[in-house]
Structure formats: C-alpha cells, structure tokens
Motif scaffolding. Structure first.
Motif, PDB file in Angstrom:
ATOM      1  N   LYS A 196       0.828  -1.205   0.000  1.00  0.00           N
ATOM      2  CA  LYS A 196       0.000   0.000   0.000  1.00  0.00           C
ATOM      3  C   LYS A 196       0.863   1.256   0.000  1.00  0.00           C
ATOM      4  O   LYS A 196       0.584   2.221  -0.709  1.00  0.00           O
ATOM      5  CB  LYS A 196      -0.924  -0.020   1.219  1.00  0.00           C
ATOM      6  CG  LYS A 196      -1.858   1.169   1.315  1.00  0.00           C
ATOM      7  CD  LYS A 196      -2.727   1.070   2.568  1.00  0.00           C
ATOM      8  CE  LYS A 196      -3.612   2.293   2.716  1.00  0.00           C
ATOM      9  NZ  LYS A 196      -4.441   2.230   3.960  1.00  0.00           N
ATOM     10  N   GLN A 197       1.921   1.244   0.813  1.00  0.00           N
ATOM     11  CA  GLN A 197       2.819   2.391   0.886  1.00  0.00           C
ATOM     12  C   GLN A 197       3.554   2.607  -0.433  1.00  0.00           C
ATOM     13  O   GLN A 197       3.759   3.733  -0.880  1.00  0.00           O
ATOM     14  CB  GLN A 197       3.828   2.205   2.023  1.00  0.00           C
ATOM     15  CG  GLN A 197       3.221   2.167   3.416  1.00  0.00           C
ATOM     16  CD  GLN A 197       2.403   3.416   3.711  1.00  0.00           C
ATOM     17  OE1 GLN A 197       2.886   4.535   3.579  1.00  0.00           O
ATOM     18  NE2 GLN A 197       1.149   3.217   4.095  1.00  0.00           N
ATOM     19  N   ARG A 200       1.766   4.555  -3.160  1.00  0.00           N
ATOM     20  CA  ARG A 200       1.556   5.987  -2.978  1.00  0.00           C
ATOM     21  C   ARG A 200       2.544   6.792  -3.818  1.00  0.00           C
ATOM     22  O   ARG A 200       3.674   6.375  -4.051  1.00  0.00           O
ATOM     23  CB  ARG A 200       1.694   6.352  -1.502  1.00  0.00           C
ATOM     24  CG  ARG A 200       0.564   5.816  -0.644  1.00  0.00           C
ATOM     25  CD  ARG A 200       0.835   5.952   0.825  1.00  0.00           C
ATOM     26  NE  ARG A 200       1.169   7.312   1.225  1.00  0.00           N
ATOM     27  CZ  ARG A 200       1.303   7.704   2.477  1.00  0.00           C
ATOM     28  NH1 ARG A 200       1.133   6.819   3.460  1.00  0.00           N
ATOM     29  NH2 ARG A 200       1.608   8.941   2.768  1.00  0.00           N
ATOM     30  N   GLN A 203       5.854   9.050  -1.792  1.00  0.00           N
ATOM     31  CA  GLN A 203       6.948   8.377  -1.100  1.00  0.00           C
ATOM     32  C   GLN A 203       8.287   9.054  -1.417  1.00  0.00           C
ATOM     33  O   GLN A 203       8.627   9.248  -2.581  1.00  0.00           O
ATOM     34  CB  GLN A 203       7.022   6.910  -1.523  1.00  0.00           C
ATOM     35  CG  GLN A 203       5.881   6.058  -0.997  1.00  0.00           C
ATOM     36  CD  GLN A 203       6.135   5.587   0.418  1.00  0.00           C
ATOM     37  OE1 GLN A 203       7.014   4.793   0.672  1.00  0.00           O
ATOM     38  NE2 GLN A 203       5.335   6.089   1.340  1.00  0.00           N
TER      39      GLN A 203
END
Length: 230
Positions: A196-197, A200, A203
């Motif tokens: 999920k990170q 993004r 980041q």
C-alpha cells in the motif's frame, strides 16, 4: 499616528508568521518525546494489555496533534509521525506478544526519523528572517545541493539497513514462536501495508527504499509460512 499604527501592524504580522511555526514545532517536539516514551514503554512490557494501553496513548496523542504537525511545516517529520501512527494502530490489533514487536519497532524507527527531520527543520528558525523569506542558503557553499543530498541518502540507507536487522529478528521470532496460521495473518498484514505504501505517489526515496526492503524481508517469511495455507 496612522503611519505608526500601520508600522506596528506590519511588524506584528511579521512576528506572527515567524513565531507561529516555531511554537507548532516546539509542540511537535514535545509530542515526539511523549510518543517515544510510550512506544519505548510498550516495547519493554510483557503484558499485551499494558502494551496496548501505551500504544493507544501514543495513537491518541498523534491524532490530536494533526493540526500542529501541519502548522509546523516540517513535511518529513509529519509524514514519519503519520507512518508511526499506522504502525502503532497495527500494534493494538495483534493478539500475541511477539506480534506487537514488529509494528512497535517500526513505529519507533519512524518516530526517530521524525525527530531527526524536525531537528534539521528547526535550524531554519535560527536563520535571520530575511534569509528564510528568500530561501538563501549561506551554509556549506563549497558543496552543491545534489552532493549533499547524495551523501544524506547514503547515510539514510545505512540507517534503514541497520534498523531492518531488528525487524528481521522480530519477524523470525514471530515465524518461529507464533502459531502458524496466526503468524501468517500477521505477516500478510505487514506485507499488504508495504504494498500500500509503495503504491503511494508521495513516497520519498528513503521511504520507498525502506518499504521495498521490508517487503523483501517479509516475503521470505511468507514463503516460510506457505504450508499454513495448504
């Protein structure tokens, strides 16, 4: 008299816009100290209910401080503290002592990164006000910004690798000491969080590296636990 009044208003406005971020950053520094203490207390505890108590205190403190994180203006500190928030929430959801160690350790890593970022940000408040307005950098003129960033990135990568040793050890304890099916649920949750990170767009290179390496390490644990799902 009018001129004096307008002059005082202008001076007051300049003082206000320069003082407000400093106050918010001082409050953010206090917040970091508080959640660091609570996370440390949770890591040192052996009672899962007490661990959740400390984690919830840290979660509530961050949730209440979202506005001051914005006002401080240190984006790196804010993002790191919000990452720590997600991991602290995760720590309150697991049902085993070993399972709490990973998200708590990750939360502490983000808290320390936030403290470091805030310290660098606060140095800008000690510059003369005109320098802050025009963005003049009078330090280290012999090095280009690109060179400084490159050195900083390498140092951050080294710190990330060092912190991931602790993560690896904690993950090994989960794989070896937690019932297989429960460990699999937890490890899948961490893996999904990494994905999920990485999806993004906001980041930083350091965070992307951190999540990529965490995902790689977690994938090995998933492979070890693959028999659970059969």
């Amino acid at each position: 008299m009018k001129v004096l009044r307008y002059t005082l208003c202008i001076v007051g406005w300049f003082i206000l816009i320069s003082a407000t971020p400093e106050k918010a950053c001082i409050n953010t520094e206090s917040l970091i100290g508080f959640i660091s203490d609570e996370t440390t207390a949770a890591l040192e505890e052996a009672d899962i209910q007490v661990i959740r108590y400390h984690a919830f205190k840290a979660v509530n403190a961050i949730e209440r401080s979202r506005a001051q994180l914005e006002d401080c203006g240190c984006d790196y500190a804010r993002k790191n503290l919000l990452e720590s928030l997600e991991n602290l929430k995760l720590a309150t959801q697991v049902s085993t002592l070993e399972g709490t160690r990973i998200p708590l350790s990750r939360a502490m890593d983000y808290i320390l990164a936030g403290r470091e970022a805030l310290g660098a940000h606060e140095k800008s408040h000690t510059q003369p006000f005109w320098q802050r307005l025009v963005g003049v950098d009078t330090e280290d003129t012999e090095h280009t910004q690109a060179t400084r960033l490159l050195k900083a990135d390498k140092a951050i990568e080294a710190k990330i690798e060092e912190s991931l040793v602790t993560y690896q050890n904690s993950l090994d304890e989960v794989v070896e000491g937690v019932p297989c099916e429960e460990a699999l649920v937890f490890v899948r949750r961490v893996y999904a969080h990494c994905e999920k990170q990485l999806d993004r767009n906001d980041q930083t290179p350091a965070k992307r590296f951190y999540n990529l390496r965490t995902k790689e390490i977690t994938q090995k644990a998933l492979d070890e636990l693959s028999n659970c799902s059969r």
